[in-house]
Design an enzyme around this catalytic site. Structure first.
Site, PDB file in Angstrom:
ATOM      1  N   ASP A  39      -5.111 -25.364  68.884  1.00 10.74           N
ATOM      2  CA  ASP A  39      -5.283 -25.495  67.440  1.00 10.74           C
ATOM      3  C   ASP A  39      -4.165 -24.741  66.734  1.00 10.74           C
ATOM      4  O   ASP A  39      -3.195 -24.289  67.366  1.00 10.74           O
ATOM      5  CB  ASP A  39      -6.667 -24.997  67.018  1.00 10.74           C
ATOM      6  CG  ASP A  39      -6.829 -23.484  67.183  1.00 10.74           C
ATOM      7  OD1 ASP A  39      -5.938 -22.832  67.776  1.00 10.74           O
ATOM      8  OD2 ASP A  39      -7.847 -22.947  66.701  1.00 10.74           O
ATOM      9  N   GLU A  64     -17.590 -25.500  67.202  1.00 14.57           N
ATOM     10  CA  GLU A  64     -16.198 -25.915  67.058  1.00 14.57           C
ATOM     11  C   GLU A  64     -16.014 -26.876  65.896  1.00 14.57           C
ATOM     12  O   GLU A  64     -15.014 -26.803  65.174  1.00 14.57           O
ATOM     13  CB  GLU A  64     -15.697 -26.543  68.363  1.00 14.57           C
ATOM     14  CG  GLU A  64     -15.525 -25.569  69.512  1.00 14.57           C
ATOM     15  CD  GLU A  64     -14.457 -24.512  69.247  1.00 14.57           C
ATOM     16  OE1 GLU A  64     -13.623 -24.709  68.332  1.00 14.57           O
ATOM     17  OE2 GLU A  64     -14.472 -23.487  69.939  1.00 14.57           O
ATOM     18  N   TYR A 116      -8.204 -30.968  70.614  1.00 13.93           N
ATOM     19  CA  TYR A 116      -8.557 -29.553  70.605  1.00 13.93           C
ATOM     20  C   TYR A 116     -10.042 -29.342  70.902  1.00 13.93           C
ATOM     21  O   TYR A 116     -10.414 -28.548  71.775  1.00 13.93           O
ATOM     22  CB  TYR A 116      -8.222 -28.905  69.267  1.00 13.93           C
ATOM     23  CG  TYR A 116      -8.942 -27.597  69.089  1.00 13.93           C
ATOM     24  CD1 TYR A 116      -8.519 -26.456  69.757  1.00 13.93           C
ATOM     25  CD2 TYR A 116     -10.103 -27.512  68.316  1.00 13.93           C
ATOM     26  CE1 TYR A 116      -9.204 -25.258  69.652  1.00 13.93           C
ATOM     27  CE2 TYR A 116     -10.794 -26.326  68.201  1.00 13.93           C
ATOM     28  CZ  TYR A 116     -10.346 -25.200  68.876  1.00 13.93           C
ATOM     29  OH  TYR A 116     -11.049 -24.035  68.774  1.00 13.93           O
TER      30      TYR A 116
END
Length: 340
Positions: free
Chosen positions: A138, A37, A120
């Protein structure tokens, strides 16, 4: 947002059939999901894959990342950009070692407390790795939701993001939150594309999407225009001595902090060393989020091996092995390699 209530089942069915095979999905441990991520922030999946593989080979655990020398970390990250991400990864790894006994934290608030982790990323790790029913919102997800619901709010504002996050919290399936969040990201990345060109005929939400029904996909999402980037003209000095090139380390704070670079200054600038020869080199441009560098190179044959304090000479092997030179200087790589 009544349209969203219809989304979970068709979305999850679509994801089951259409999800891309990605390495962090096949083994979604907290560490692997977190690394992926962070790497994927403002970076395309295709660009991340090789970096992700090399990174995990070099630092397979939180403890390994916490203990990695900074120069080795920067070399692993070289070319991926946004280098503060790598430094925050290491800060967070050290937090995990020091505050959580080396075990990745398993609550949203604890994950959110790690360096470089925002709402997020915390939501993504919490849902995918730990099965917690927390949205991960996001830019892809904001685009999907505003188009489905016809929301005309400015997605760059915190209020709109909070509103959409709360709406998703009401519908996220408690038995499959990680799958749902990944499906939302996947839909935005592969079908509900930006710039007014979504592939609506492939979308599981096509039957109840407001933007599709009203032919407004080109208008949504609403996003405030960015400020124009500042342009800087810079002179880059490619300084050579006996098949070595001069490098200097950038300051520890600010743009490209702590990385190695070919010496450069705002144009016009005098040569920083005594030169036995000087000629024009290639030009290059690099775009950062808030600034553009328009660069022209001067190729310098140094008159002696003397360099300013803190600068180094690097041969080809050292440049490949030890020194992380950012992609901002990629336009000059050929000229450097030709002389090493």
């Amino acid at each position: 947002m009544k349209e969203l209530e219809q989304l979970p089942i068709p979305l999850l069915l679509w994801y089951r059939e259409n999800a891309r095979v990605l390495p962090w999905r096949s083994d979604p441990t907290p560490y692997r999901v977190w690394i992926s991520e962070i790497m994927l922030q403002q970076t395309r999946v295709a660009a991340v894959l090789d970096y992700y593989r090399r990174f995990l080979e070099a630092v397979p655990t939180v403890a390994d990342l916490a203990a990695l020398p900074e120069d080795a970390l920067m070399k692993l990250w070289q070319g991926l950009g946004y280098y503060s991400r790598a430094r925050n990864l290491q800060k967070a790894a050290r937090q995990i070692v020091e505050n959580f006994g080396g075990v990745f934290p398993n609550t949203y608030d604890e994950i959110r407390s790690l360096a470089g982790v925002g709402d997020y990323t915390a939501g993504a790790v919490a849902s995918i790795a730990f099965g917690l029913p927390v949205p991960a919102v996001d830019g892809n997800v904001l685009r999907v939701v505003t188009r489905i619901t016809g929301d005309t709010g400015d997605i760059t504002t915190p209020a709109v993001k909070r509103r959409i996050t709360e709406a998703l919290r009401q519908i996220i399936p408690t038995e499959a939150p990680g799958q749902f969040n990944q499906a939302m990201m996947e839909l935005g990345a592969t079908v509900c594309l930006p710039n007014g060109a979504p592939l609506c005929d492939r979308c599981p939400a096509a039957d109840f999407c407001t933007a599709r029904r009203e032919e407004r996909t080109g208008e949504l999402p609403v996003k405030a225009a960015k400020k124009a980037r500042r342009i800087e003209a810079r002179t880059v000095f490619l300084i050579f001595w006996e098949k070595k090139v001069a490098l200097r380390r950038r300051p520890g704070r600010g743009l490209l902090a702590g990385l190695w670079e070919y010496p450069n200054e705002l144009s016009p600038a005098p040569c920083p060393v005594e030169a036995a020869g000087l000629s024009d080199g290639p030009a290059g441009k690099h775009i950062f989020s808030h600034i553009e560098w328009h660069m022209t190179a001067q190729i310098v044959e140094a008159a002696s091996p003397e360099l300013p304090e803190g600068w180094v000479w690097a041969d080809r092997a050292a440049l490949e092995r030890d020194y992380a030179v950012p992609n901002a200087f990629q336009a000059f790589a050929g000229a450097v390699e030709a002389r090493l």
